[in-house]
Design an enzyme around this catalytic site. Structure first.
Site: not given
Ligand code: 26Q
Length: 857
Positions: A362, A562, A670
């Site tokens: 992602h 967002k 999204t």
């Molecule tokens: C990782 C390690 C430790 C703590 C937290 C995390 C962590 C938590 C959540 C890393 C990333 C996320 C979330 C990422 C996210 O929401 N990405 C989004 O995903 C959507 C669905 O695919 C996309 O539409 C977005 O573009 C993208 O930013």
């Protein structure tokens, strides 16, 4: 299906009323008239729940007896939103519920808004997981979701005079009627301890002496699919908790005076890590990830062996999808379990593991790829570490044969390197498919972040563009627009969203345009009511101020909601606001479109720059809204505490949807899809799924594209050719706006002034070795400004605007998660739909009727 007759509706509503009364008296000891809103809500949900149980049971039994291949979706995050309204809609019980409310003297809005929704995610990734659950259930795909039941979800955001305050999210303060604790299904997870060689198994498989043992208690939530008949499937979302198992408390440590350590394992699932960016080295986070992986895997095995005698069919029956790398330790754990507990040879176990697992990426930001410190990993998960060592040894050996004399490449691709465990590398190696979430994103993954893996395994990489469930985001969130659509093309679109294309026939129809504008006006009015009441800003001690918006529904509603992140460029929009404000002051009598600019979104608690951007917007808000000249034309609102139910109020009201990330940085987005389905026009860069939305809606009806392409951005980066300073000095309009950040034009006191100056410096000066304006805000400003002029020109022609909007809705057929889930089923899982067995359903229904002879159907 025949519509139920009046008699049946009446009889059904009587049954429901009786059940509500029954629950009120037997659970709360109250009669209807005495029941407060909490009690009524709970009794109502208990009564509704009974209907769900029938299909839930029938779904489970069908899938069990038919022994179908099943997909298990593992995600550290879910953002399901409120359940009650969605469940009423999918049970097609609106009419009955209407009668019940009338008979019991309650209002629908009070009832459904009483629900406190689970905030068990940060943003896009968590919401996507929930949209997937909806579509899996609707498509009747044999599936189950696994996650964690955090006691505290994502923090509640308040904004006190521009400053973000984080408050704990106490979602469990009252009982959650949508979850079922399954004590009999609890499982033990083992961590830490000392690994010792175990006899008769491969070398890398170890036993554990003196481990920490943690009980994981499952809580099940039924996720209802939609079906035009009443044979809807119900998928289980199973969330693990360490809270309710007293033995997780480590009494020995307590006795030894280590109170902090004693409680660590009872509190493992206490909090969601509140960041969607890099969060390395957090011990509890790794424990959480392992808890999810290990408990879910054990559960999958238990389910598998309830239908199979030996392990041989496992690789055929089981599909596991990991939502980003967060549950990736599962790959090691699956290897360990197969070899240790089921005597599968290493090589064969590796084939099974790869066959079963799929990995969705992602993010494109390489700095956000998950990596753990090897020492920490080895300490917490010694057995899994050994397995990873072996997996990695095999992999690197293979690389060395394939690419002799290319040690650099081996180092780049290795899982263990630089003292770290790289979870993305493990995920790619251990899966049979890796997917990006929009075409552009997948292409960039193949060309950049995972280029060498793509060279090695070209067939492993696939794209599956994200979607959203149009049932929640259009039908439920915007019932007026839903009936506008159904009046024209029938109701088939609810199940098959590709039918929405037929709406295009009505785009040029004046009557439809007028009605569309009327629907939009009503949504805007609803949002304004919210902004002027609950949504009012707060002063420096957190008290809500009087409403300060001057504009009405005739204004253009321009919305960006967002997570706050530099790459999403709320700052670009803020600079544009400053420019507009300055222009109004300079020339107050020029006719201009009225605009209400709305922001909402949380900043990670530790992300200073993001918090400063919120502060900037609040400064602009104070200035503009209180300026008697400017506020006639321009208003700004920052809605605090963005979450699903709030999005459901905000999104339907948008005329303009702001999707303005630096090209190449937003994996998909999204929110962009939710807005467009609700008839907003997108002001957007060529990023993420925007590109495919434009293609589907066609350029002719996508008028507000702007900004540098991802190739141009890459080019400037690689050639180091970007000069923010030149853009700043070369554009007086832009310069004046940027200067406002530095010259105390907007700040009202010293601290504000210091904060805003930091933004000025981030745009124009390099610091800590990084370039100025890393997200190319100044680069895209001019093009953004120009496109916004066009927005205003088109807005002056309401019927024309409506024609565009209707074409935008009609072009969204591809962006339902129903389509996305079908693609996952075809391209990754090889999974087929398994509808409820009518005989089983009838048998369960009969049993229910027997248990309560008063029920009607
Ligand atoms: C990782 C390690 C430790 C703590 C937290 C995390 C962590 C938590 C959540 C890393 C990333 C996320 C979330 C990422 C996210 O929401 N990405 C989004 O995903 C959507 C669905 O695919 C996309 O539409 C977005 O573009 C993208 O930013």
């Amino acid at each position: 299906m025949n519509e139920p007759t009046q008699d049946i509706l009446e009889a059904e509503s009587d049954v429901l009323v009786r059940k509500i009364k029954h629950y009120l008296i037997t659970i709360f000891g109250r009669v209807l008239e005495e029941a407060d809103a909490d009690e009524y809500y709970l009794a109502f949900c208990y009564a509704m729940r009974e209907k769900i149980m029938i299909n839930w049971q029938a779904t489970a039994e069908t899938w069990l007896t038919r022994d179908v291949r099943t997909v298990y979706y593992l995600s550290m995050e879910y953002l399901p939103g409120r359940f009650l309204n969605n469940n009423i809609m999918n049970l097609k019980n609106q009419e009955v519920v209407g009668r019940v409310l009338k008979k019991t003297g309650r209002a629908l809005h009070d009832l459904v808004s009483h629900e406190y929704e689970p905030n068990l995610g940060n943003g896009g990734l968590g919401r996507l997981a929930s949209c997937f659950m909806d579509s899996l259930a609707t498509l009747k795909m044999p599936a189950r979701g696994y996650g964690l039941r955090y006691q505290y979800g994502l923090f509640e955001q308040q904004i006190w005079d521009g400053v973000q305050i984080e408050k704990p999210d106490l979602w469990l303060r009252t009982e959650n009627p949508w979850e079922f604790r399954r004590d009999l299904r609890k499982l033990m997870v083992k961590l830490c301890g000392t690994p010792i060689r175990s006899p008769n198994v491969p070398e890398e498989v170890y036993d554990l002496v003196d481990p920490e043992e943690v009980w994981a208690m499952p809580y099940d939530i039924p996720i209802l699919g939609y079906s035009p008949t009443n044979d809807f499937a119900v998928v289980t979302l199973r969330l693990w908790s360490t809270k309710e198992s007293p033995r997780n408390f480590q009494l020995q440590r307590y006795n030894a005076g280590r109170l902090d350590q004693a409680a660590e394992n009872t509190t493992l699932t206490d909090v969601l890590y509140p960041s969607d960016v890099h969060e390395t080295g957090r011990r509890i986070r790794l424990k959480q990830e392992f808890l999810l992986a290990s408990a879910s895997l054990q559960d999958i095995f238990r389910y598998y062996f309830s239908r199979n005698k030996d392990i041989s069919a496992f690789g055929d029956k089981v599909r596991i999808q990991i939502n980003d790398t967060h549950p990736a330790v599962l790959i090691a754990e699956l290897m360990r379990m197969l070899t240790k507990h089921f005597n599968v040879a290493w090589k064969q176990a590796w084939e099974i593991t790869q066959n079963c697992t799929g990995y969705t990426n992602h993010t494109l930001m390489t700095e956000a790829l998950e990596a753990w410190d090897q020492n920490l990993f080895r300490y917490l998960l010694p057995r899994q570490y050994k397995i990873i060592e072996r997996i990695n040894l095999d992999f690197c050996t293979m690389l060395r044969t394939k690419y002799p004399n290319d040690e650099d490449r081996v180092r780049r691709m290795s899982v263990l390197e630089n003292g770290q465990v790289r979870m993305a590398n493990l995920s790619i190696i251990g899966s049979h498919k890796v997917n990006g979430v929009a075409e552009l994103h997948t292409e960039i993954l193949k060309a950049r972040a995972f280029r060498e893996f793509y060279e090695l395994y070209p067939d492993r990489f696939v794209n599956i563009t994200n979607g959203v469930t149009h049932r929640r985001w259009l039908r439920n969130a915007n019932p007026d627009l839903a009936s506008f659509i159904s009046k024209r093309i029938g109701t088939g679109w609810i199940q098959d969203f590709s039918q929405i294309s037929r709406l295009a026939e009505f785009a040029a129809d004046e009557e439809s345009q007028k009605q569309f504008l009327e629907v939009k006006r009503a949504c805007k009015s609803h949002l304004l009511d919210f902004l002027n009441d609950e949504g009012r800003p707060r002063d420096a001690v957190g008290k809500q101020l009087p409403a300060n918006l001057k504009l009405d529904t005739s204004a253009l509603f321009d919305i960006q909601v967002k997570r706050v992140h530099e790459y999403k460029r709320q700052l670009l929009k803020a600079l544009h606001l400053i420019v507009r404000y300055q222009e109004i002051l300079e020339n107050p009598f020029v006719a201009r479109a009225k605009r209400l600019v709305i922001f909402s979104g949380k900043a990670a608690a530790s992300y200073e720059m993001a918090k400063t951007i919120i502060r900037l917007i609040s400064c602009i808000d104070k200035k503009v809204n209180n300026d008697p000249v400017a506020n006639q034309l321009l208003n700004v609102a920052y809605v605090e505490n963005y979450f699903v139910s709030r999005a459901e109020i905000i999104i339907p009201a948008a005329d303009v949807s702001e999707q303005i990330s630096t090209a190449g940085m937003e994996a998909s987005g999204t929110g962009n899809m939710k807005f467009s389905m609700n008839g907003a026009l997108t002001v957007g860069t060529e990023d993420g799924a925007n590109v495919e939305m434009r293609q589907a809606i066609t350029d002719a009806w996508w008028p507000f594209r702007f900004g540098a392409s991802s190739e141009e951005i890459t080019d400037m980066r690689t050639k180091n050719s970007y000069r923010a300073w030149d853009l700043y000095t070369g554009n007086s309009r832009l310069k004046r706006a940027v200067d406002a950040l530095r010259y105390r034009t907007l700040a009202t006191h010293d601290i504000e002034h210091q904060s805003l100056s930091a933004l000025y410096y981030s745009l124009l000066e390099s610091s800590w070795g990084s370039q100025p304006d890393r997200y190319f805000v100044l680069k895209d400003f001019d093009s953004y400004y120009t496109v916004q002029k066009r927005v205003e020109a088109l807005y002056q022609m309401p019927l024309k605007w409506a024609e565009y909007a209707i074409h935008n809705i009609a072009g969204m057929g591809k962006f339902s998660t129903d389509r996305a889930i079908s693609e996952y089923s075809n391209k990754i899982w090889d999974l087929t739909s398994a509808p409820l067995d009518p005989e089983i359903l009838e048998r369960v229904r009969a049993a229910y009727r027997e248990s309560d002879p008063t029920v009607v159907q």
